[in-house]
Design an enzyme around this catalytic site. Structure first.
Site, PDB file in Angstrom:
ATOM      1  CB  SER A  80      23.805  30.347  55.018  1.00 42.55           C
ATOM      2  OG  SER A  80      24.770  31.349  54.968  1.00 42.55           O
ATOM      3  CE  LYS A 104      33.439  23.993  57.952  1.00 39.77           C
ATOM      4  NZ  LYS A 104      32.064  23.465  57.914  1.00 39.77           N
ATOM      5  CG  ASP A 105      34.524  31.334  56.057  1.00 36.08           C
ATOM      6  OD1 ASP A 105      33.713  32.280  56.118  1.00 36.08           O
ATOM      7  OD2 ASP A 105      34.222  30.219  55.587  1.00 36.08           O
ATOM      8  CD  GLU A 152      44.041  32.466  30.042  1.00 38.21           C
ATOM      9  OE1 GLU A 152      44.645  31.881  29.140  1.00 38.21           O
ATOM     10  OE2 GLU A 152      44.469  32.557  31.200  1.00 38.21           O
TER      11      GLU A 152
END
Lengths: 419, 260, 181
Positions: free
Chosen positions: A218, A242-243, A286
Site C-alpha cells: 500500500s 481497523k477494517d 441515478e
C-alpha cells in the site's frame, strides 16, 4: 496469536502441501507488511470489497424471483417487495448497495488522487481500478433497467441512443444493442444476462487489483516508501480490526438509508411501469452518473458530448503520465492540494448540473465545470509537475513519530495523526 | 491530527452540500405547481406505524369511491388481513367482486367471485377500455401511487383536497378541473370526494378531509405493505450495529495501543 | 506479529480478551442474523402460501359423479361414491392389495373420496373422472400411460404403480364444503 509456516493441524498441513491456501492466507494476512501510518481513508478499499460481495449475494437471491420480460419484470419486483420472505430487505439492500458502492468507490478514488496512489510503481494498480469503475458503471446502468420502470426504460433509451452519434456505424450499433428498433424485450433480456455476468468479471479484475497492490504494498499518507520493518506492521490483526471497525461505521450509515430512507437516492418515476408512449418530464440517471450526464450535455454536438463523457474516464487512465510530480502525497504539495479541492468541488457541481434540466444558468455552469474538469487533468497537472515546489519530505514513516525532537531532517511534515 | 481532521471536516461539508443541493426528485413538481403542505402522518419517521382503523376506513373509501375507475392490481384481498380485517369479512368483501377465470373444459372464459388469493378486481379489463370510459385519460393504478409521486402522501392528499375554482384568466377545456397541487393545475379527474360520500361503520364522520386522510394512509400501506416491519427491524439493526461498532472500536484501540 | 500480550499488563490482557470475546460473539450473532434472510427468502412466498389451500363446494356433485380440481398445481379427484362403490371398496381382501390399506382409513365420510390424481408410477393423470372415461377393471381409475388400475378407493390393484393414490390433507368446513391442504 501464533503465525508459523509449519502448521500443527494435520488436516491443514495435508491440504497445504497440495494446494498452499493456508500458506497463502498466512502470508497475505499475518506477514504482509502494511505501512503503519495508514489513516481511515485507506478503509474504503475493503469497504468496496464488502459491498461487492453484498451486491452479488443480494443479486443472486433477487434473481431467484425476478422475471426478465417486459410484461412481468415490474410486477416481479413488486412481488419481491410484498410476498417474498424478506424480499423487501434484499431488494432495498441491493438498490442502496449500488449507491453505496459508488459512494465508497468515489471516496476511494479521491483518496488516490490526494495521496498520489496512482504514481509509480502503482500505475497498473490504478488503471485496473479505472477498469473496475467502468465495469461498475456498465453493471449499474443495466441493473437500473431491470425493474422496467419509467426511468429504467427512458434512461436506457437515451443512453443507448447516444451510440448513434458514432459516424457511419452508429445506427447499426444501436440496433444491435437493442436487438430491435427500440428498447424492448430483447434489450431487457440481454441486459439481465450481462448484468448477472459483469459482477463476476469485476471480481476477477478486483483479484488482479489486489495482486497488483500486494506487489509493492500500500501507499501511505506521507507518500514515501517504507524503508524497513520499523515502518510496517502486519495486516492482521491491525488492519483487519481497523477494517472491521470501519465496516461497522459504514453499516450504520448504510442501514440508516436501507431501513429509514430506502427510496431517498432513487427517483419516484421508477415506481411507474415503463410506458414507451409517455416520456417523463425530466429524464435523469441515478445520482452517481450525474456528473457524467452533465459533461455529456455540456457539448451541443451529440458526438462531442459522447466523446467527452467517455473522455472524462479516459483521462483517469492517463493520470500517472499526466501528473509527473515526483512527490506522491498532497500533504507535501501545497499548490496541488488547492487544485484537488477545486476538482472535488467541480465534480460535485457537475453532479448538481446533471440533476437539473439543461436550461438557463445551468448550461453555462455545466460548460465551465466541464472545461475545468479536463483542464485540471490535461493542463494543470502537467504544469504542476514541472512548476510546483513541494515541501520537503520526511526521511521515513517512523521518523516523524520519534519523540524528543531527534531527527528533524525535512520535518516540516505534521506529526502523525492518531487513528 | 489537525490536518486530517480538517480534511475530514471539509470532505464532510462537501458531501452535505451535495446532499442538500441535489435532493433528488423533490424540486421538479414544485416548478409547475406549489408544494403541498407538509402534514403529520402516523407512518412517518423512524417509529412510523399505521392506525389500522384508519387503514380500514381508507380501504372503504378506495373500494366505494376510487375503485370505480382506478385499479390496484398489486394488492390482494388477502392483504386486507394485514390491515386488521377478519378472514370472514375479507372473504365476503372479495366475493362482492367478480374476476375472469378460465378457460373451462369447453374452452370458454367465465366469471367467478373473487377469492382471498386474487388481486383486487380491476374496474376495466385493459388500458384501452379505461381510456375509452374516461374520455381518453387513463386513471393510473393506485398500488404504488404514494411512491410514484414526488411529495408522496402529502402530495396525494393535497390533490384530493386541492380542487378549486380556476383563476379568472384561465379557460378550462371541457372535462378538465383545476387543482392547486396537480402539476400544470389541470387535472382530468373530477373531485372524487364529497362530504358523506361513504358511511364509516365505526361512526367516524366522513368529511372530505377525513376521507382524504384515510384513503391516503391506505394508499401508503398499499405502496409498501411491509414498511412498518422495515422500520421496526431498522431500529433493532442500527442499535445493534452501534453497540457492535463501539466494541470494535475498543478492540481496535487495544490492539493498536502498542503502535501509537 | 500480534504478540502484544507481553507488552501489556495482565489486567489489560483480560480486558482486551473480554472485549475481543464480546465483539466476536456479537459479530457472530450479527452475521448469523444477516445471513438468515438469504436462506428464508427461498421458502414459499406469501402468494404461494395463499394458494396452498383450495376450498371446494361439494353441493353440485351428484351421487356417482366425479370431479377434478386443481390444488398446488396438481389435479385432485373428488368422487361422490354410490353405495355399490363403497361396498366394493370395503369388500376387498387386504391381502390382495399391492399396497394394503382399508377403505375406512382413506375417507372421512364414506360417500366422499378425495385423492390426488397423479399416478404413483410415473406421474400421469389417470382416467376415470369424466363420465366417458375408462375406469379400469376395478371400477375406479385407469392410467393410460402404463396400465395401472385403481379401485373405488383409489388403491392400486394391478399395474406398475407401487402405492395407492395419495389422500391429501383435507377437512370438512361444512357438510358440502371441503378445504384441501
Amino acid at each position: 496469536m501464533k503465525s508459523s509456516p509449519a502448521f500443527q493441524n494435520g488436516v491443514v498441513k495435508w491440504i497445504d502441501d497440495r494446494l498452499p491456501v493456508f500458506t497463502f492466507m498466512n502470508h497475505e494476512l499475518n506477514e504482509y507488511p502494511t505501512p503503519k501510518n495508514l489513516n481511515y481513508w485507506w478503509n474504503f478499499g475493503s469497504l468496496a470489497g464488502f459491498v461487492l460481495v453484498l451486491m452479488i449475494a443480494t443479486g443472486i437471491t433477487l434473481a431467484m424471483h425476478y422475471t426478465a420480460h417486459v410484461d412481468h419484470a415490474f410486477n416481479s419486483v413488486e412481488r419481491i417487495m410484498r410476498d417474498v420472505n424478506f424480499g423487501w430487505l434484499i431488494r432495498f439492500l441491493h438498490m442502496n448497495g449500488a449507491s453505496f458502492f459508488f459512494i465508497v468507490v468515489y471516496i476511494h478514488i479521491f483518496r488516490g488522487l490526494y495521496y498520489g496512489s496512482y504514481k509509480a510503481p502503482r500505475e497498473l494498480l490504478w488503471m485496473l481500478g479505472v477498469v473496475i469503475l467502468l465495469l461498475m458503471m456498465a453493471t449499474a446502468f443495466m441493473g437500473y433497467v431491470l425493474p422496467w420502470g419509467q426511468m429504467s426504460f427512458w434512461g436506457a433509451t437515451v443512453i443507448t441512443n447516444l451510440f448513434s452519434a458514432i459516424p457511419l456505424v452508429g445506427e447499426s450499433i444501436v440496433t444491435w444493442l437493442w436487438g430491435g428498433f427500440s428498447v424492448d424485450n430483447p434489450t431487457l433480456n440481454r441486459f439481465y444476462a450481462l448484468h448477472y455476468l459483469l459482477p463476476f468479471v469485476i471480481v476477477g479484475v478486483v483479484v488482479l487489483h489486489i495482486v497488483a497492490l500486494h506487489t509493492h504494498g500500500s501507499g501511505n499518507p506521507l507518500g514515501i516508501d517504507t524503508k524497513g520493518p520499523q515502518d510496517s506492521i502486519p495486516f492482521h490483526p491491525y488492519y483487519t480490526v481497523k477494517d472491521l471497525f470501519g465496516l461497522g461505521v459504514f453499516l450504520i450509515v448504510f442501514c440508516l438509508f436501507v431501513f429509514f430512507a430506502p427510496d431517498y437516492l432513487g427517483h419516484p418515476d421508477n415506481y411507474i411501469p415503463a410506458d414507451p408512449l409517455v416520456t417523463p418530464p425530466h429524464i435523469v440517471p441515478e445520482w452517481y452518473f450525474l456528473p457524467f450526464y452533465a459533461i455529456l450535455r455540456a457539448v451541443p454536438d451529440k458526438l462531442g458530448g459522447v466523446l467527452l463523457m467517455f473522455g472524462a474516464i479516459a483521462v483517469l487512465f492517463l493520470l500517472p503520465w499526466l501528473d509527473r510530480s515526483p512527490v506522491r502525497s498532497a500533504r507535501f504539495r501545497p499548490i496541488y492540494r488547492i487544485f484537488f479541492w477545486l476538482l472535488l468541488i467541480d465534480c460535485i457541481i457537475l453532479g448538481v448540473v446533471g440533476a437539473n434540466p439543461p436550461e438557463g444558468w445551468w448550461i453555462v455552469v455545466g460548460q465551465i465545470t466541464t472545461v475545468w474538469y479536463f483542464a485540471h487533468f490535461l493542463i494543470i497537472l502537467p504544469l504542476l509537475g514541472k512548476l510546483e515546489r513541494p515541501k520537503p519530505l520526511p526521511a521515513s514513516i517512523s521518523e516523524p513519530v520519534l519523540r524528543g525532537g531527534s531527527a528533524t531532517a525535512g520535518a516540516t511534515s505534521k506529526p502523525m495523526e492518531k487513528a | 491530527m489537525r490536518r486530517s481532521l480538517s480534511l475530514t471536516a471539509r470532505f464532510g461539508a462537501a458531501l452535505l452540500g451535495v446532499a442538500l443541493l441535489a435532493a433528488p426528485g423533490t424540486g421538479r413538481a414544485a416548478e409547475e405547481a406549489p408544494t403541498p403542505p407538509d402534514l403529520d402522518w402516523s407512518f412517518e419517521g423512524i417509529f412510523g406505524h399505521f392506525d389500522r382503523a384508519q387503514l380500514q376506513r381508507g380501504f372503504i373509501v378506495y373500494n366505494e369511491v376510487c375503485a370505480s375507475c382506478h385499479s390496484m392490481s398489486l394488492m390482494y384481498y388477502r392483504n386486507l388481513l394485514d390491515i386488521g380485517v377478519s378472514e370472514a369479512a375479507a372473504t365476503e368483501i372479495a366475493e362482492q367482486h367478480t374476476v375472469m377465470d378460465g378457460p373451462d373444459d369447453n374452452g370458454d372464459m367465465f366469471e367467478r367471485p373473487a377469492r382471498l388469493s386474487d388481486p383486487f378486481a380491476a374496474p376495466f379489463p385493459n388500458e384501452q377500455a379505461a381510456r375509452a370510459a374516461q374520455g381518453g385519460a387513463l386513471p393510473p393504478d393506485l398500488s404504488l401511487l404514494n411512491k410514484a409521486r414526488a411529495g408522496g402522501a402529502d402530495y396525494v392528499h393535497g390533490v384530493l383536497v386541492g380542487y378549486e375554482e380556476p383563476p379568472a384568466d384561465v379557460e378550462l377545456p371541457a372535462g378538465m378541473y383545476w387543482n392547486a397541487y396537480f402539476p400544470g393545475h389541470q387535472i382530468a379527474m373530477p373531485p372524487p370526494l364529497s362530504d358523506g360520500a361513504v358511511e364509516y361503520p365505526d361512526g367516524t364522520e366522513a368529511t372530505v378531509e377525513q376521507m382524504a386522510r384515510d384513503v391516503t394512509a391506505f394508499l401508503q400501506f398499499a405502496a409498501e405493505p411491509r414498511q412498518e416491519e422495515r422500520k421496526r427491524t431498522g431500529v433493532k439493526v442500527v442499535l445493534f450495529l452501534i453497540v457492535l461498532t463501539g466494541l470494535l472500536y475498543a478492540v481496535k484501540r487495544k490492539i493498536w495501543a502498542d503502535v501509537h | 506479529m500480534a504478540e502484544t500480550e507481553r507488552a501489556s499488563g495482565h489486567g489489560d490482557v483480560a480486558r482486551r480478551d473480554f472485549l475481543l470475546l464480546a465483539a466476536g460473539a456479537m459479530g457472530a450473532v450479527g452475521t448469523a442474523a444477516a445471513i438468515w434472510p438469504f436462506i428464508a427468502q427461498m421458502n414459499p412466498a406469501q402468494d404461494v402460501l395463499a394458494l396452498s389451500t383450495t376450498d371446494v363446494d361439494l353441493s353440485p356433485i351428484e351421487v356417482g359423479q366425479r370431479i377434478k380440481v386443481m390444488w398446488r398445481g396438481k389435479p385432485v379427484f373428488i368422487a361422490r361414491r354410490t353405495p355399490e362403490e363403497i361396498e366394493a371398496a370395503r369388500a376387498v381382501n387386504l391381502g390382495e392389495l399391492p399396497d394394503p390399506e382399508p377403505d375406512e382409513e382413506r375417507v372421512q365420510e364414506d360417500e366422499w373420496l378425495v385423492v390426488v390424481g397423479v399416478c404413483t408410477h410415473l406421474g400421469c393423470i389417470p382416467l376415470g373422472t369424466a363420465s366417458a372415461d375408462p375406469v379400469g377393471d376395478f371400477g375406479g381409475w385407469f392410467c393410460p400411460c402404463h396400465g395401472s388400475h385403481y379401485d373405488t378407493s383409489g388403491r392400486i390393484r394391478r399395474g406398475p404403480a407401487p402405492t395407492n393414490l395419495v389422500v391429501p390433507d383435507y377437512e370438512f368446513l361444512a357438510e358440502s364444503e371441503i378445504r384441501i391442504g
